[in-house]
Design an enzyme around this catalytic site. Structure first.
Site, mmCIF file in Angstrom:
data_model
loop_
_atom_site.group_PDB
_atom_site.id
_atom_site.type_symbol
_atom_site.label_atom_id
_atom_site.label_comp_id
_atom_site.label_asym_id
_atom_site.label_seq_id
_atom_site.Cartn_x
_atom_site.Cartn_y
_atom_site.Cartn_z
ATOM 1 C CG ASN A 16 -1.745 1.231 1.366
ATOM 2 O OD1 ASN A 16 -1.767 2.069 0.456
ATOM 3 N ND2 ASN A 16 -2.438 1.356 2.489
ATOM 4 C CD1 TRP A 17 3.416 0.946 -2.931
ATOM 5 C CD2 TRP A 17 3.417 2.116 -4.843
ATOM 6 N NE1 TRP A 17 4.067 0.203 -3.881
ATOM 7 C CE2 TRP A 17 4.084 0.895 -5.064
ATOM 8 C CE3 TRP A 17 3.295 3.015 -5.903
ATOM 9 C CZ2 TRP A 17 4.623 0.549 -6.306
ATOM 10 C CZ3 TRP A 17 3.825 2.676 -7.138
ATOM 11 C CH2 TRP A 17 4.481 1.457 -7.335
ATOM 12 C CE LYS A 18 -0.234 3.205 4.811
ATOM 13 N NZ LYS A 18 -0.112 3.329 6.272
ATOM 14 C CG HIS B 295 -5.812 1.913 5.142
ATOM 15 N ND1 HIS B 295 -5.413 2.862 6.068
ATOM 16 C CD2 HIS B 295 -4.780 1.047 5.019
ATOM 17 C CE1 HIS B 295 -4.187 2.569 6.471
ATOM 18 N NE2 HIS B 295 -3.770 1.470 5.841
ATOM 19 C CD GLU C 113 -2.965 5.517 6.723
ATOM 20 O OE1 GLU C 113 -2.900 5.544 5.481
ATOM 21 O OE2 GLU C 113 -2.047 5.036 7.442
ATOM 22 C CD GLU D 296 -3.309 -2.379 7.291
ATOM 23 O OE1 GLU D 296 -2.278 -2.678 6.690
ATOM 24 O OE2 GLU D 296 -3.870 -1.272 7.176
ATOM 25 N N GLY E 272 2.675 2.389 10.971
ATOM 26 C CA GLY E 272 3.672 3.455 10.881
ATOM 27 C C GLY E 272 4.369 3.787 12.189
ATOM 28 C CB SER F 131 5.278 -1.635 12.150
ATOM 29 O OG SER F 131 4.878 -0.305 12.448
ATOM 30 N N GLY G 48 2.941 -1.046 4.280
ATOM 31 C CA GLY G 48 2.946 0.383 3.976
ATOM 32 C C GLY G 48 4.356 0.854 3.661
ATOM 33 N N GLY G 49 4.993 1.493 4.639
ATOM 34 C CA GLY G 49 6.295 2.134 4.432
ATOM 35 C C GLY G 49 7.328 1.261 3.737
HETATM 36 P P1 13P Z 1 3.091 0.536 7.694
HETATM 37 O O1 13P Z 1 3.610 -0.743 7.092
HETATM 38 O O2 13P Z 1 3.799 1.745 7.181
HETATM 39 O O3 13P Z 1 2.991 0.463 9.181
HETATM 40 O O4 13P Z 1 1.581 0.701 7.145
HETATM 41 C C1 13P Z 1 0.700 -0.354 7.259
HETATM 42 C C2 13P Z 1 -0.503 -0.047 6.480
HETATM 43 O O5 13P Z 1 -1.290 0.806 6.847
HETATM 44 C C3 13P Z 1 -0.720 -0.792 5.233
HETATM 45 O O6 13P Z 1 -1.997 -0.582 4.729
#
Ligand code: 13P
Length: 255
Positions: free
Chosen positions: A10-12, A99, A101, A171, A177, A217, A238-239
């Site tokens: 997930n590149w956000k 998600h 967010e 999640e 994050g 994470s 994510g990251g």
């Molecule tokens: P991180 O891997 O950056 O913690 O993000 C997880 C996430 O929200 C994937 O959708």
């Protein structure tokens, strides 16, 4: 039948169209021997879907493509919205839905998540439904009932066949994050509970078929621990998915 593990990035809100194409090209050679064992999916922002899709098609990559959100109508006066049809046109296979967010910053609710799940299946794609608790919910010992409620709401009215194709990402919000994670055992407890919820609503075959990912994470250093758990079928990253090498190492760990 064993479930096909999935690692989805997930590149956000990262990567322009050009940067996304390059990242995709950089990931490919690093995962070229993993394809059959692990389904690898990238989820760029809307504005990079076309360029990434073109790279996948022209270079004949086996990577799957996902969007990060969708609206539930096919077309109409919905300024700023993107429809399932538009995502299918870009050869998206998956759509991340719900998600945390989106729930926190964009007003996503259990009800809109459910509408989107139906719209995604209706267009022939598969939703990656995100669920997970806040730290307060966890500390109150309410994680599993809370997550079960989110799952039930998300899949309300879905057909048994579609339920078996679902991907659900667990999640915990406090792990996203932050560098903090639940223990693999406790993540697996929630994953098992998610699977049991699907079983209670749709029956055992759907429970066995549904893929449950862990997200929050995930790094190359901790991925193996999560993938060793019986009810965790991969990760939503994510990251660490923004770096080709990290993403490839996590994908390798899922094998
Ligand atoms: P991180 O891997 O950056 O913690 O993000 C997880 C996430 O929200 C994937 O959708």
């Amino acid at each position: 039948m064993a479930r096909w593990p999935m690692v989805a990035g997930n590149w956000k809100m990262h990567k322009t169209a050009g940067e996304g194409a390059i990242l995709t090209q950089n990931i490919d050679p690093l995962v070229s021997t993993i394809w059959e064992d692990v389904e690898i999916v990238v989820c760029p922002p809307f504005t990079a879907l076309k360029s990434v899709s073109t790279v996948i098609e022209l270079d004949k990559l086996k990577m799957g493509l996902g969007a990060q959100d969708v609206y539930w109508e096919d077309e109409g006066p919905f300024t700023g919205a993107i429809s399932p049809r538009m995502l299918v046109d870009l050869r998206c296979d998956y759509v991340i839905v719900g998600h945390s967010e989106r729930r926190e910053f964009f007003g996503e609710t259990d009800e809109t998540v459910n509408k989107k799940v139906h719209a995604v299946f209706g267009a022939g794609m598969v939703p990656i439904v995100c669920v997970g608790e806040t730290l307060a919910t966890r500390e109150a010992g309410e994680t599993e009932p809370f997550v079960r409620g989110q799952v039930r709401a998300a899949v309300d009215g879905v057909s048994v066949e579609d339920a078996g194709r679902l991907v659900i990402a667990y999640e915990p919000i406090w792990a996203i994050g932050t560098g903090r994670t639940p223990t693999p055992e406790s993540a697996n407890d929630v994953a098992r509970s998610i699977r049991a919820t699907i079983g209670a609503v749709f029956g055992q075959p759907a429970a066995v078929a549904v893929r449950v990912l862990y997200g929050g994470s995930v790094k190359p250093e901790n991925a193996t621990m999560f993938f060793g758990e019986p009810d965790i079928d991969g990760a939503l990253v994510g990251g660490a998915s923004l770096d080709a090498d990290s993403f490839a190492r996590i994908s390798e760990a899922a094998r």
